[in-house]
Structures are given as structure tokens and as C-alpha cells.
Motif scaffolding. Sequence first.
Motif, PDB file in Angstrom:
ATOM      1  N   PHE A   1      -8.725  12.950  -8.893  1.00 18.32           N
ATOM      2  CA  PHE A   1     -10.055  13.363  -9.339  1.00 18.32           C
ATOM      3  C   PHE A   1     -10.574  14.444  -8.409  1.00 18.32           C
ATOM      4  CE2 PHE A   1     -12.378  10.975  -6.049  1.00 18.32           C
ATOM      5  CZ  PHE A   1     -11.408  10.053  -5.665  1.00 18.32           C
ATOM      6  N   ARG A   2     -11.677  15.054  -8.821  1.00 20.68           N
ATOM      7  CA  ARG A   2     -12.239  16.172  -8.045  1.00 20.68           C
ATOM      8  C   ARG A   2     -13.682  15.872  -7.697  1.00 20.68           C
ATOM      9  NH1 ARG A   2     -15.399  20.383  -9.625  1.00 20.68           N
ATOM     10  NH2 ARG A   2     -15.101  19.905 -11.841  1.00 20.68           N
ATOM     11  N   ILE A   3     -14.066  16.257  -6.484  1.00 27.81           N
ATOM     12  CA  ILE A   3     -15.477  16.283  -6.095  1.00 27.81           C
ATOM     13  C   ILE A   3     -15.739  17.696  -5.615  1.00 27.81           C
ATOM     14  CG2 ILE A   3     -17.285  15.257  -4.664  1.00 27.81           C
ATOM     15  CD1 ILE A   3     -15.320  12.931  -4.104  1.00 27.81           C
ATOM     16  N   GLY A   4     -16.624  18.432  -6.280  1.00 29.60           N
ATOM     17  CA  GLY A   4     -16.892  19.819  -5.869  1.00 29.60           C
ATOM     18  C   GLY A   4     -15.635  20.646  -5.923  1.00 29.60           C
ATOM     19  N   ASN A   5     -15.225  21.160  -4.768  1.00 22.89           N
ATOM     20  CA  ASN A   5     -14.017  21.992  -4.706  1.00 22.89           C
ATOM     21  C   ASN A   5     -12.830  21.260  -4.114  1.00 22.89           C
ATOM     22  OD1 ASN A   5     -15.087  24.499  -5.708  1.00 22.89           O
ATOM     23  ND2 ASN A   5     -16.326  24.519  -3.844  1.00 22.89           N
ATOM     24  N   VAL A   6     -12.939  19.955  -3.970  1.00 28.98           N
ATOM     25  CA  VAL A   6     -11.886  19.202  -3.295  1.00 28.98           C
ATOM     26  C   VAL A   6     -11.265  18.190  -4.265  1.00 28.98           C
ATOM     27  CG1 VAL A   6     -11.312  17.894  -1.219  1.00 28.98           C
ATOM     28  CG2 VAL A   6     -13.286  19.425  -1.188  1.00 28.98           C
ATOM     29  N   TYR A   7      -9.933  18.142  -4.254  1.00 27.66           N
ATOM     30  CA  TYR A   7      -9.202  17.205  -5.103  1.00 27.66           C
ATOM     31  C   TYR A   7      -8.752  16.015  -4.262  1.00 27.66           C
ATOM     32  CZ  TYR A   7      -9.276  21.218  -8.106  1.00 27.66           C
ATOM     33  OH  TYR A   7      -9.732  22.267  -8.861  1.00 27.66           O
ATOM     34  N   TYR A   8      -8.832  14.859  -4.852  1.00 26.55           N
ATOM     35  CA  TYR A   8      -8.413  13.635  -4.162  1.00 26.55           C
ATOM     36  C   TYR A   8      -7.386  12.887  -5.004  1.00 26.55           C
ATOM     37  CZ  TYR A   8     -12.012  14.416  -0.689  1.00 26.55           C
ATOM     38  OH  TYR A   8     -12.749  14.951   0.342  1.00 26.55           O
ATOM     39  N   TYR A   9      -6.549  12.131  -4.324  1.00 28.57           N
ATOM     40  CA  TYR A   9      -5.383  11.494  -4.945  1.00 28.57           C
ATOM     41  C   TYR A   9      -5.201  10.146  -4.256  1.00 28.57           C
ATOM     42  CZ  TYR A   9      -0.186  11.561  -5.914  1.00 28.57           C
ATOM     43  OH  TYR A   9       1.101  11.316  -6.294  1.00 28.57           O
ATOM     44  N   SER A  10      -5.269   9.070  -5.024  1.00 28.32           N
ATOM     45  CA  SER A  10      -5.066   7.726  -4.493  1.00 28.32           C
ATOM     46  C   SER A  10      -3.717   7.235  -4.979  1.00 28.32           C
ATOM     47  CB  SER A  10      -6.191   6.821  -5.011  1.00 28.32           C
ATOM     48  OG  SER A  10      -5.984   5.480  -4.644  1.00 28.32           O
ATOM     49  N   SER A  11      -2.972   6.531  -4.125  1.00 27.53           N
ATOM     50  CA  SER A  11      -1.672   6.033  -4.590  1.00 27.53           C
ATOM     51  C   SER A  11      -1.365   4.637  -4.080  1.00 27.53           C
ATOM     52  CB  SER A  11      -0.554   7.031  -4.267  1.00 27.53           C
ATOM     53  OG  SER A  11      -0.031   6.854  -2.983  1.00 27.53           O
ATOM     54  N   SER A  12      -0.226   4.112  -4.529  1.00 27.27           N
ATOM     55  CA  SER A  12       0.148   2.708  -4.306  1.00 27.27           C
ATOM     56  C   SER A  12       1.013   2.527  -3.077  1.00 27.27           C
ATOM     57  CB  SER A  12       0.994   2.194  -5.473  1.00 27.27           C
ATOM     58  OG  SER A  12       0.275   2.150  -6.635  1.00 27.27           O
ATOM     59  N   THR A  13       0.890   1.388  -2.425  1.00 28.23           N
ATOM     60  CA  THR A  13       1.682   1.133  -1.219  1.00 28.23           C
ATOM     61  C   THR A  13       2.253  -0.277  -1.134  1.00 28.23           C
ATOM     62  OG1 THR A  13      -0.534   1.024  -0.283  1.00 28.23           O
ATOM     63  CG2 THR A  13       0.836   2.839   0.441  1.00 28.23           C
ATOM     64  N   PHE A  14       2.084  -1.114  -2.176  1.00 28.68           N
ATOM     65  CA  PHE A  14       2.665  -2.449  -2.183  1.00 28.68           C
ATOM     66  C   PHE A  14       2.233  -3.229  -0.938  1.00 28.68           C
ATOM     67  CE2 PHE A  14       4.642   0.073  -5.254  1.00 28.68           C
ATOM     68  CZ  PHE A  14       4.945  -0.787  -6.278  1.00 28.68           C
ATOM     69  N   ALA A  15       3.178  -3.702  -0.106  1.00 30.52           N
ATOM     70  CA  ALA A  15       2.780  -4.534   1.038  1.00 30.52           C
ATOM     71  C   ALA A  15       2.580  -3.727   2.316  1.00 30.52           C
ATOM     72  CB  ALA A  15       3.815  -5.621   1.272  1.00 30.52           C
ATOM     73  N   TYR A  16       2.760  -2.420   2.261  1.00 28.98           N
ATOM     74  CA  TYR A  16       2.536  -1.613   3.464  1.00 28.98           C
ATOM     75  C   TYR A  16       1.052  -1.599   3.818  1.00 28.98           C
ATOM     76  CZ  TYR A  16       7.319   0.058   3.024  1.00 28.98           C
ATOM     77  OH  TYR A  16       8.685   0.129   2.956  1.00 28.98           O
ATOM     78  N   SER A  17       0.776  -1.517   5.104  1.00 29.96           N
ATOM     79  CA  SER A  17      -0.604  -1.614   5.577  1.00 29.96           C
ATOM     80  C   SER A  17      -0.860  -0.565   6.660  1.00 29.96           C
ATOM     81  CB  SER A  17      -0.826  -3.013   6.153  1.00 29.96           C
ATOM     82  OG  SER A  17      -2.121  -3.123   6.699  1.00 29.96           O
ATOM     83  N   PRO A  18      -1.995   0.166   6.628  1.00 35.96           N
ATOM     84  CA  PRO A  18      -3.038   0.105   5.622  1.00 35.96           C
ATOM     85  C   PRO A  18      -2.529   0.576   4.257  1.00 35.96           C
ATOM     86  CG  PRO A  18      -3.363   2.000   7.062  1.00 35.96           C
ATOM     87  CD  PRO A  18      -2.257   1.201   7.654  1.00 35.96           C
ATOM     88  N   GLY A  19      -3.261   0.184   3.209  1.00 34.51           N
ATOM     89  CA  GLY A  19      -2.804   0.442   1.847  1.00 34.51           C
ATOM     90  C   GLY A  19      -3.648   1.474   1.122  1.00 34.51           C
ATOM     91  N   ALA A  20      -3.126   1.894  -0.033  1.00 34.27           N
ATOM     92  CA  ALA A  20      -3.807   2.832  -0.928  1.00 34.27           C
ATOM     93  C   ALA A  20      -4.232   4.115  -0.208  1.00 34.27           C
ATOM     94  CB  ALA A  20      -5.007   2.173  -1.603  1.00 34.27           C
ATOM     95  N   PRO A  21      -3.253   4.943   0.211  1.00 32.11           N
ATOM     96  CA  PRO A  21      -3.605   6.180   0.892  1.00 32.11           C
ATOM     97  C   PRO A  21      -4.409   7.114  -0.003  1.00 32.11           C
ATOM     98  CG  PRO A  21      -1.274   6.149   0.347  1.00 32.11           C
ATOM     99  CD  PRO A  21      -1.807   4.790   0.038  1.00 32.11           C
ATOM    100  N   LEU A  22      -5.257   7.876   0.661  1.00 28.18           N
ATOM    101  CA  LEU A  22      -6.093   8.865  -0.019  1.00 28.18           C
ATOM    102  C   LEU A  22      -5.649  10.235   0.475  1.00 28.18           C
ATOM    103  CD1 LEU A  22      -8.561   9.758  -1.657  1.00 28.18           C
ATOM    104  CD2 LEU A  22      -9.987   9.145   0.303  1.00 28.18           C
ATOM    105  N   LEU A  23      -5.216  11.078  -0.469  1.00 33.71           N
ATOM    106  CA  LEU A  23      -4.762  12.422  -0.125  1.00 33.71           C
ATOM    107  C   LEU A  23      -5.811  13.436  -0.563  1.00 33.71           C
ATOM    108  CD1 LEU A  23      -1.094  12.196  -1.517  1.00 33.71           C
ATOM    109  CD2 LEU A  23      -1.922  11.484   0.699  1.00 33.71           C
ATOM    110  N   ARG A  24      -5.821  14.579   0.100  1.00 30.51           N
ATOM    111  CA  ARG A  24      -6.790  15.637  -0.200  1.00 30.51           C
ATOM    112  C   ARG A  24      -6.046  16.941  -0.461  1.00 30.51           C
ATOM    113  NH1 ARG A  24     -10.923  16.538   4.476  1.00 30.51           N
ATOM    114  NH2 ARG A  24      -9.069  17.103   5.648  1.00 30.51           N
ATOM    115  N   SER A  25      -6.612  17.747  -1.375  1.00 28.56           N
ATOM    116  CA  SER A  25      -6.043  19.066  -1.646  1.00 28.56           C
ATOM    117  C   SER A  25      -7.169  20.015  -2.037  1.00 28.56           C
ATOM    118  CB  SER A  25      -5.035  18.980  -2.801  1.00 28.56           C
ATOM    119  OG  SER A  25      -4.538  20.253  -3.140  1.00 28.56           O
ATOM    120  N   TYR A  26      -6.955  21.312  -1.783  1.00 26.02           N
ATOM    121  CA  TYR A  26      -7.916  22.324  -2.238  1.00 26.02           C
ATOM    122  C   TYR A  26      -7.370  23.145  -3.404  1.00 26.02           C
ATOM    123  CZ  TYR A  26     -10.275  21.092   2.041  1.00 26.02           C
ATOM    124  OH  TYR A  26     -10.915  20.375   3.023  1.00 26.02           O
ATOM    125  N   ASP A  27      -6.085  22.953  -3.730  1.00 25.31           N
ATOM    126  CA  ASP A  27      -5.473  23.793  -4.768  1.00 25.31           C
ATOM    127  C   ASP A  27      -4.522  23.020  -5.686  1.00 25.31           C
ATOM    128  OD1 ASP A  27      -3.389  23.280  -3.046  1.00 25.31           O
ATOM    129  OD2 ASP A  27      -3.184  25.337  -2.331  1.00 25.31           O
TER     130      ASP A  27
END
Length: 483
Positions: A41-67
Motif C-alpha cells: 500500500f501507499r501513504i503519500g509518496n512512500v510504498y509499504y510492503y508487509s510479508s510473512s515470516t512463519f515462526a521467525y521472530s520478530p515477525g511480519a517485516p515491513l519494507l519501504r520503497s519510493y519507486d
Amino acid sequence: MPLKSLLLSALAALPLASSQLPVGTLRNPVLWEDHPDLDVFRIGNVYYYSSSTFAYSPGAPLLRSYDLANWEPVSHSVPTLNFGAKYALNGSRAYVKGIWASTLRYKEKDDVWIWMGCVEGRTYVWTASGTQAGRKGGEVDPGAWAWKEGGSIASCYYDAGLLVDEEVGRMFVVYGNPRITVAEVRLEGDGSVREVVPGKVVYEPGYTVEGARMYRKGNDYYILITRPADQEIVLRSTNGPYGPYTAKTLVNRISGPLTNAGFAHQGGMVDTPDGRWFYVAFLDAYPGGRIPVVAPMTWGSDGFPKVVVDSKGAWAQEYPIPVNTTKTVTVSTGTDEFKGKELSHHWEWNHNPENTKWRLSDGGGLVLQTVDVTTDLFAARNTLTRRIIGPKSSGTFRLDVSGMKDGDKAGAVLFRDRSAYIGRTAVFSYSVDGGKTFVRLGPAALMVNSWQYFTGYRFGVFNHATKALGGEVKVKSFTLAKI
Ligand SMILES: *[C@@H]1O[C@H](CO)[C@@H](O)[C@H](O)[C@H]1NC(C)=O
Ligand SMILES: *[C@@H]1O[C@H](CO)[C@@H](O)[C@H](O)[C@H]1NC(C)=O
């Protein structure tokens, strides 16, 4: 002379090819790392990306992109897996359980990020308030995400997709397999999320569909679902979030952008501030995992989107970059000397760690004390991992082993299950002269490419005891390189 320091190197090869990237070009896959079940999803000019991690911890990494082409991890929505003792390897283990196909969106009106995911029958919620992302055009200061437990919901929103519909001040969750279902939820003042309208089935094709994502564009509602692992279907309603929906195939066994990987599927869509749309999906590329690809979309007069394909009807390996920006993100290659107060968001433990048994020392280095007495690597806590990168990469850990005790086992690992049949080879080597020469350690190991473990291979560093606790190693650095 006793052995004091050791370099351990693992080399991972994925079955894919690469070459130099021209400027102004988006090259697929955009990130050659295991980031499955994306929610973009996008907020303003920044894109965000959430993904899966199963039993790895911390979980559900959040990635950022501008393009949409360059991505970096900036947070984890689930700092501690609060799903039960086995997520801390406490007596039993949770490999392959935990976080999959979860959802994350930002509710701008309340300045709150909301993560939701069904884990073993309940839907867990984590929120982060007060980042001011909306007011700052999508930017969030490093460390500003203060994730808090937001309780749980008794309904399992299987493969949840959250839609924050600010125009009507409501929130919907789409979920299910094989019945695609929409429920309404509400954010409460205490930061919890509650179901206010139980799920209603909106689409039931009679075969497996899942991985739902929900959007509003103008007055129309859209749901994207996958028929795994071949096809993506778009549902459209001109009559509100509960439908009726009509369905149209977006892609079905589309070839490209890579040979020797699966079909692009289970994606989401996102727009630019000037109204251009992109479809972001993933390819199954085991043993590396599931890796994201991007393509532009156009909209037909029937109100459905189409993926822009090349002259052969394939998902192109290159497209014009979606956004020209001077903003950059950090790349995952390079050396981490474990300086600073926190581990970078590239790192995840094999389960929730025992936090009293590791620390970052002043001046750098990660100290791993033994936590468990075991001969089973998978039963040992505090193995630190990060994703291998494709198409070929090496990961080198530099260890000070002078604090090890008799019977301790420490080293580098290509971490995954090892249960299967055919695969790629991984080569391990070590050096005791500071990296001048590496000695190959044993025969090449088989990197299995079955999908049943879901996550791809990771470089990992471990330290556990087989006799008694008390020993430690210091991880002085980790170097990740494309080779
Ligand atoms: C692990 O199990 C023990 C014994 O049941 C319990 O006392 C402890 O709190 C558990 N730890 C975690 C992290 O759940
Ligand atoms: C990005 O810049 C290139 C080169 O100037 C231009 O051709 C392209 O249209 C620009 N793309 C966007 C999305 O503005």
C-alpha cells in the motif's frame, strides 16, 4: 595456538540468472529475497510492503520503497510472537506455523498502523500509533513504530486482507478459502480491533481460492484472489463492499519474468499519487522462497485492470521505473558489524529468542551465549537468520570463539528443513587466517527446493551447548555478497 577466531562462509545458489540494471528501469524480481504473501500500500509518496515470516521472530517485516523497485526493511509489525509458548521453542516447536498471509494497512484518520493475521484459529492484532505518517507524506522516523498488542478476534480471518475505507469511516476484512468472505471490523479506543459485522460470503467459485486483498477505487470495490499457484482473479463490485461481485482473470499461468520459477500470483495492487496502477505479485522460486515482481496495470472500459505484458504476452523482466525519485533505500548486501542498540530489520531469530542470552556489545559485535543443551539445531533457541539473496550469494560470519566451552556447537548454517529430494548445492568453507584462505568444509550440501516449509533458505549463525551452559561466541561481523 588455540583457535580464537573463525570465519564461516556459506554459499547459496538459486536457479536463476541476472545482469546489470540500466538506470530508469525496474528489473524483476524487484527483490531477490523471500518476502511472501505481500500486502502493498501507499501513504503519500512512500510504498509499504508487509510479508510473512512463519515462526521467525520478530515477525511480519515491513519494507519501504519510493519507486516500487527498491525496497528495504524498516520495521517488524510483530516484535514478539504472542501466539503461545511453542513460539519460544518452549517444549515444542512452531516451524511452519505462525504468520502467513497477514495484512497491514495505515488508518490515516487515527494515525494508526493495523496488522492482523490468523494464527492457529484466532486473528491477532498489532497496532502502531503516533508515527504521523499521514501528515509527513508517508515518511516515518526510524524507530517511530511502537508496535503494541491489539488483542485478538475469535474468528480466524484466513489469509486476511484489510481495507480501511476512510470515505465511509469503516474497515472491512476480506478472507477465506475457498469461500471469499467479507466482515466489518472496528478500531476501539484501547487500540484493539473488534468484529462488528460477521463475515458474509461474497464469492464461492467451487475450487481453491485464497490470498485475498481488498481495495476501493472511486466508488467500486475490488478483491484480488489467487487460485494457487497459477492464477490471479479480480472481483469487482459497483454496489458496495458486500457485492454482488463479478470476476475476471487478471493473469493465468503467465510466463516470465524468469524461467525456472513459478507463475506470478497472489499479489496486490497499488497506485501512484498521479493515478497509475501497478500489480505486485510473487514467484515461487525455491529454494530461495517467494520473491516479488512488479508490472504496470491499465484499466479497461469494463472497469477491470489488465497487466501490461511484453510482445510475447509474458510478464516482462524490465519495465520503466514507476517513479523517478532521488530518494534511495539501503541495499541488503554489505557488512554488518552489529554496532548500535538494535539488530537491523534484516535479522530474525528462528523462534522468539531468550533475550537474556544475547546482547550487542559496546563498540560492536553480537554476543550469543548458549541457551539450550541439545544436539538438535532446530530445538536450540537464538539462532539468528537472514534471507539468502538471489541468484547467488555468500554469507560470511566472523566469530570470536574463544569463549566456547567443551561440547558447545557454534557455526554458520543454511537454515531450513532438510526433508526433501532434489536440489541445489550449497558450499560451506572456513578460514582461520582472517579470510585470506577459505577451506572447503565437507561435501556440498543439498539445498532442497520443496515448498512445504514455505520459507526459503536463510543464512544463520547458531551457538548451543551439548554438555552444559556457560559458553559464548561473539559474532563480530556478517558479510552478505552477491557472487
Ligand atoms: C516456558 O514454559 C515454562 C514451564 O511451563 C513456563 O514457566 C515459562 O513461562 C514458559 N516460557 C515462555 C516464554 O512461554
Ligand atoms: C522518469 O524519467 C525518464 C527519463 O527522464 C522519463 O522518460 C520517464 O517518463 C520518467 N518516468 C516517470 C514515471 O515520471
